[in-house]
Design a protein around this motif. Structure first.
Motif, short mmCIF file in Angstrom:
data_model
loop_
_atom_site.label_atom_id
_atom_site.label_comp_id
_atom_site.label_asym_id
_atom_site.label_seq_id
_atom_site.Cartn_x
_atom_site.Cartn_y
_atom_site.Cartn_z
N ILE A 155 49.38 15.92 -25.34
CA ILE A 155 48.80 16.63 -24.20
C ILE A 155 49.33 18.06 -24.08
N THR A 156 50.63 18.25 -24.34
CA THR A 156 51.22 19.59 -24.21
C THR A 156 50.55 20.58 -25.16
N THR A 157 50.38 20.16 -26.41
CA THR A 157 49.68 21.01 -27.39
C THR A 157 48.24 21.26 -26.96
N ALA A 158 47.60 20.21 -26.48
CA ALA A 158 46.22 20.34 -26.04
C ALA A 158 46.08 21.31 -24.87
N LEU A 159 47.08 21.34 -23.99
CA LEU A 159 47.01 22.20 -22.81
C LEU A 159 47.03 23.67 -23.18
N TRP A 160 48.03 24.08 -23.99
CA TRP A 160 48.08 25.50 -24.31
C TRP A 160 46.94 25.91 -25.25
N LEU A 161 46.52 25.01 -26.12
CA LEU A 161 45.39 25.32 -27.00
C LEU A 161 44.09 25.47 -26.20
N SER A 162 43.94 24.66 -25.16
CA SER A 162 42.72 24.73 -24.34
C SER A 162 42.63 26.06 -23.61
N VAL A 163 43.76 26.52 -23.07
CA VAL A 163 43.79 27.80 -22.37
C VAL A 163 43.50 28.94 -23.34
N VAL A 164 44.13 28.88 -24.51
CA VAL A 164 43.93 29.93 -25.52
C VAL A 164 42.48 29.93 -26.01
N LYS A 165 41.94 28.74 -26.25
CA LYS A 165 40.54 28.63 -26.70
C LYS A 165 39.60 29.25 -25.68
N LEU A 166 39.78 28.91 -24.42
CA LEU A 166 38.90 29.43 -23.37
C LEU A 166 38.97 30.95 -23.32
N ALA A 167 40.19 31.51 -23.39
CA ALA A 167 40.36 32.96 -23.30
C ALA A 167 39.74 33.67 -24.51
N ILE A 168 40.01 33.16 -25.70
CA ILE A 168 39.53 33.81 -26.91
C ILE A 168 38.01 33.70 -27.03
N CYS A 169 37.48 32.52 -26.78
CA CYS A 169 36.03 32.32 -26.91
C CYS A 169 35.26 33.17 -25.90
N THR A 170 35.80 33.29 -24.70
CA THR A 170 35.16 34.13 -23.69
C THR A 170 35.19 35.60 -24.11
N ALA A 171 36.35 36.05 -24.58
CA ALA A 171 36.49 37.45 -25.00
C ALA A 171 35.58 37.77 -26.18
N VAL A 172 35.51 36.85 -27.15
CA VAL A 172 34.66 37.06 -28.31
C VAL A 172 33.18 37.09 -27.90
N GLY A 173 32.79 36.15 -27.04
CA GLY A 173 31.41 36.14 -26.57
C GLY A 173 31.04 37.42 -25.85
N TRP A 174 31.95 37.90 -25.02
CA TRP A 174 31.70 39.14 -24.27
C TRP A 174 31.58 40.33 -25.22
N ALA A 175 32.49 40.40 -26.20
CA ALA A 175 32.50 41.53 -27.14
C ALA A 175 31.27 41.51 -28.04
N VAL A 176 30.92 40.33 -28.57
CA VAL A 176 29.77 40.23 -29.46
C VAL A 176 28.48 40.51 -28.70
N GLY A 177 28.37 39.94 -27.50
CA GLY A 177 27.18 40.19 -26.69
C GLY A 177 26.98 41.66 -26.38
N THR A 178 28.08 42.34 -26.06
CA THR A 178 28.02 43.78 -25.79
C THR A 178 27.63 44.56 -27.04
N ALA A 179 28.22 44.17 -28.18
CA ALA A 179 27.93 44.86 -29.44
C ALA A 179 26.48 44.73 -29.84
N PHE A 180 25.86 43.60 -29.55
CA PHE A 180 24.46 43.36 -29.90
C PHE A 180 23.50 43.86 -28.82
N GLY A 181 24.05 44.40 -27.75
CA GLY A 181 23.21 44.95 -26.69
C GLY A 181 22.49 43.90 -25.87
N LEU A 182 23.03 42.69 -25.82
CA LEU A 182 22.42 41.62 -25.03
C LEU A 182 22.69 41.87 -23.54
N THR A 183 21.75 41.49 -22.71
CA THR A 183 21.90 41.71 -21.28
C THR A 183 21.40 40.49 -20.50
#
Length: 293
Positions: free
Chosen positions: A209-237
């Motif tokens: 569970i401990t590993t799962a907890l920090w990985l879950s937080v990191v996954k959420l942060a990274i995936c959100t940031a990547v989605g935001w950056a890629v969406g902006t780069a492609f001009g999606l609105t």
């Protein structure tokens, strides 16, 4: 206050219906998850995908751009995940694919539908198809050390996506009686997927569970940031941008546990990752949605 209420109105039905499945199992009632999953993935979801694409007013080029952006997003997330897991000394077979591919079906489609309406649903089914293509090929290779490219061609939802795209491109429509029938069947998909998600989570036996907890937080942060950056780069609105971010940020899918079990990775660790990641997104996804609306 109005923004908070709007977010709650969107996410509450998603998690409440999932909670019904969780409570159903905990109450000791029978739920044949293999039958329901097969019913949803071979009938209800394909009908939902086909009718959503056939009736969409979105431009085919826009949906194509979303598919490319989603694929790039998964690639960037994969690179980031590989570096993080390597530095942490964690097993790639166990954690890499679950980090990359989220629950775009059971959780992503209902969330996008409630958040952005019909446009969100149409975009979400495109992201589901993209996720399925990569997870059934590269994703299986990551877990099992071998690909399964032929299997993807047998998936009904992939056939429904291609057929729906063809009808959209040509401007075709099925007869009204058939469209109504397909619509009716497709309406089963969202409640079935959410209830099944709750049932699956209730039956998991979590580990690490401990590993799962920090990985879950990191996954959420990274995936959100990547989605935001890629969406902006492609001009999606608008809704298209929102769907890209939300779908990439969805938690670990239950199918990741099933693959780990099948190919003898650490399935207990993946079960813990699924549970903790899903619980993390109960807080995380509403926050993301608040910035998107």
């Amino acid at each position: 206050m109005n923004a908070i209420l709007t977010v709650l109105e969107i996410v509450a039905p998603v998690f409440l219906v999932g909670g019904v499945g969780f409570a159903w199992v905990k109450a000791g009632f029978e739920y044949r998850i293999q039958f329901v999953t097969r019913l949803a993935m071979t009938l209800a979801v394909p009908c939902l995908i086909f009718t959503a694409l056939m009736k969409t007013e979105a431009d085919l080029a826009t949906l194509g751009t979303l598919a490319v952006a989603g694929s790039l997003g998964y690639f960037v997330i994969g690179l980031a995940a590989w570096v993080i897991l390597r530095l942490a000394g964690l097993d790639m077979r166990t954690y890499l694919a679950p980090f990359i591919f989220g629950n775009t079906g059971n959780l992503g489609i209902p969330l996008c539908f409630f958040a952005f309406g019909q446009v969100g649903l149409e975009a979400a089914v495109v992201m589901l198809a993209v996720s399925a293509i990569w997870s059934f090929t590269i994703g299986i290779w990551m877990v099992a050390g071998k690909g399964s490219g032929g299997k993807i061609l047998k998936e009904p939802m992939i056939a429904a996506t291609l057929l729906g795209a063809l009808f959209l491109w040509q401007g075709w429509e099925t007869p009204r009686f058939l469209t109504n029938t397909l619509d009716l069947i497709g309406q089963m998909a969202i409640p079935l997927m959410l209830i099944t998600l709750g049932v699956a989570v209730a039956r998991l036996t979590p580990g690490r569970i401990t590993t799962a907890l920090w990985l879950s937080v990191v996954k959420l942060a990274i995936c959100t940031a990547v989605g935001w950056a890629v969406g902006t780069a492609f001009g999606l609105t608008g809704a298209i941008f929102g769907v890209l971010v939300l779908e990439l940020a969805t938690p670990v899918a239950v199918t990741a546990y099933l693959l780990a079990e099948k190919y003898e990775a650490d399935s207990n660790a993946v079960a813990g990752y699924v549970m903790v990641s899903t619980l993390t997104c109960v807080i995380g996804l509403p926050l993301i949605l608040g910035f998107l609306l």
